[in-house]
Design a protein around this motif. Structure first.
Motif, PDB file in Angstrom:
ATOM      1  N   ALA A 213       0.870  -1.174   0.000  1.00 41.95           N
ATOM      2  CA  ALA A 213       0.000   0.000   0.000  1.00 41.95           C
ATOM      3  C   ALA A 213       0.904   1.220   0.000  1.00 41.95           C
ATOM      4  O   ALA A 213       2.117   1.118   0.231  1.00 41.95           O
ATOM      5  CB  ALA A 213      -0.910  -0.010   1.218  1.00 41.95           C
ATOM      6  N   SER A 217      -3.363   4.873  -1.368  1.00 43.79           N
ATOM      7  CA  SER A 217      -4.259   3.737  -1.179  1.00 43.79           C
ATOM      8  C   SER A 217      -5.548   4.143  -0.477  1.00 43.79           C
ATOM      9  O   SER A 217      -5.525   4.838   0.550  1.00 43.79           O
ATOM     10  CB  SER A 217      -3.559   2.643  -0.371  1.00 43.79           C
ATOM     11  N   GLY A 218      -6.675   3.716  -1.043  1.00 41.90           N
ATOM     12  CA  GLY A 218      -7.973   4.061  -0.491  1.00 41.90           C
ATOM     13  C   GLY A 218      -8.478   5.415  -0.931  1.00 41.90           C
ATOM     14  O   GLY A 218      -9.589   5.804  -0.591  1.00 41.90           O
ATOM     15  N   ARG A 223      -7.104  -0.009  -2.116  1.00 44.72           N
ATOM     16  CA  ARG A 223      -6.484   0.019  -0.787  1.00 44.72           C
ATOM     17  C   ARG A 223      -5.151  -0.722  -0.714  1.00 44.72           C
ATOM     18  O   ARG A 223      -4.373  -0.510   0.216  1.00 44.72           O
ATOM     19  CB  ARG A 223      -7.446  -0.552   0.254  1.00 44.72           C
ATOM     20  N   GLY A 287     -11.237   3.572  -2.504  1.00 47.81           N
ATOM     21  CA  GLY A 287     -10.286   2.751  -3.238  1.00 47.81           C
ATOM     22  C   GLY A 287     -10.882   1.657  -4.008  1.00 47.81           C
ATOM     23  O   GLY A 287     -10.369   0.584  -4.107  1.00 47.81           O
TER      24      GLY A 287
END
Length: 287
Positions: A213, A217-218, A223, A287
């Motif tokens: 990650a 991320s997200g 993610r 994400g």
């Protein structure tokens, strides 16, 4: 980590300089790889075709939803009986068939039911059957992937430092269960002026499998993502091409296990490269 999914071939050696010819060759190779990856994702029995993963322990009578036959764990095999309409290794069968875990692409699964392919999975002694259907709704409605343009700055070089002995850590999986993740060493590299370390698994062909990650991320990306490299050279050097970062299968559908990144594999770096998420995935969901 699972072997490299179809269409996610590891990167070739990263360009060693700023020669435009090197960069052009790397870009052309990446475009060929992207075409193969897109074809693999949307293939008739690719990840978008999966409509279910059934763990045999959840079905003590051996009867799986909408699948002929009785499926039971039998030690190091799966026993399949009474499978009207099934083909086993390309042929009708009678009596009992003993099945190993499928290790190749789904189109070569041991068991077929009409257009469907039924792959046998094993994880930590537990057995499951995964159903691939070319007519799956997810495959018909696939919106495409958001992919960053290729950039030479993300085609890096790293060094693999193996552990003295393999390590296994427990990590959450996308299906809500925690499982062991085998790690074979550390991948060390520098990016944007800083040094980083990722814990990696070693694939059957000697290549490295990375689950990571980063600070996107997200938000700007799923993610977590996967990255695969070729086998390191004898001195441990290996290309680390984040242009070839890919979404995990669980980003494409809900019926995959997908281990999450092990501790330490969240980079304090915005990896603005590779596959980011499904098209429009940023609207209304993380994400």
């Amino acid at each position: 980590m699972s072997p490299v999914p179809p269409g996610t071939a590891p990167a070739p050696a990263a360009p060693t300089g700023t020669d435009p010819a090197d960069a052009n060759a790397a870009l052309a190779d990446w475009r060929r790889w992207r075409a193969a990856r897109a074809q693999a994702v949307t293939a008739p029995w690719g990840p978008l075709s999966v409509i279910g993963t059934h763990w045999l322990a959840d079905y003590p009578d051996g009867l799986l939803p909408d699948i002929p036959g009785r499926w039971r764990a039998a030690g190091e095999h799966v026993s399949l009986t009474r499978g009207a309409g099934l083909l086993v290794r390309g042929r009708p069968y009678a009596g009992e068939a003993l099945l190993d875990a499928d290790t190749g692409p789904a189109e070569r699964a041991q068991v077929a039911h009409r257009r469907r392919r039924l792959t046998v999975l094993e994880s930590e002694g537990a057995w499951a059957v995964r159903v691939h259907d070319p007519d799956a709704p997810a495959r018909r409605a696939f919106p495409g992937l958001e992919v960053s343009p290729w950039e030479a700055r993300w085609a890096l070089r790293g060094r693999f430092v193996p552990y003295e002995s393999k390590q296994t850590v427990r990590v959450p999986n996308a299906d809500g269960h925690e499982r062991g993740l085998a790690l074979g060493g550390e991948l060390r590299f520098s990016a944007e002026g800083s040094a980083y370390v990722l814990r990696v698994g070693v694939q059957p062909d000697g290549g490295l499998g990375v689950i990571f990650a980063d600070t996107t991320s997200g938000a700007g990306s799923h993610r977590f993502r996967f990255l695969f490299t070729p086998a390191p050279a004898p001195d441990g050097t290996v290309p680390v091409d984040f242009n070839r970062a890919v979404l995990p299968p669980c980003a494409l559908g809900p019926h995959f296990l997908c281990p999450f990144p092990p501790p330490g594999n969240t980079l304090g770096l915005a990896v603005t490269a590779g596959e980011r998420r499904l098209v429009d995935a940023g609207a209304g969901q993380p994400g």
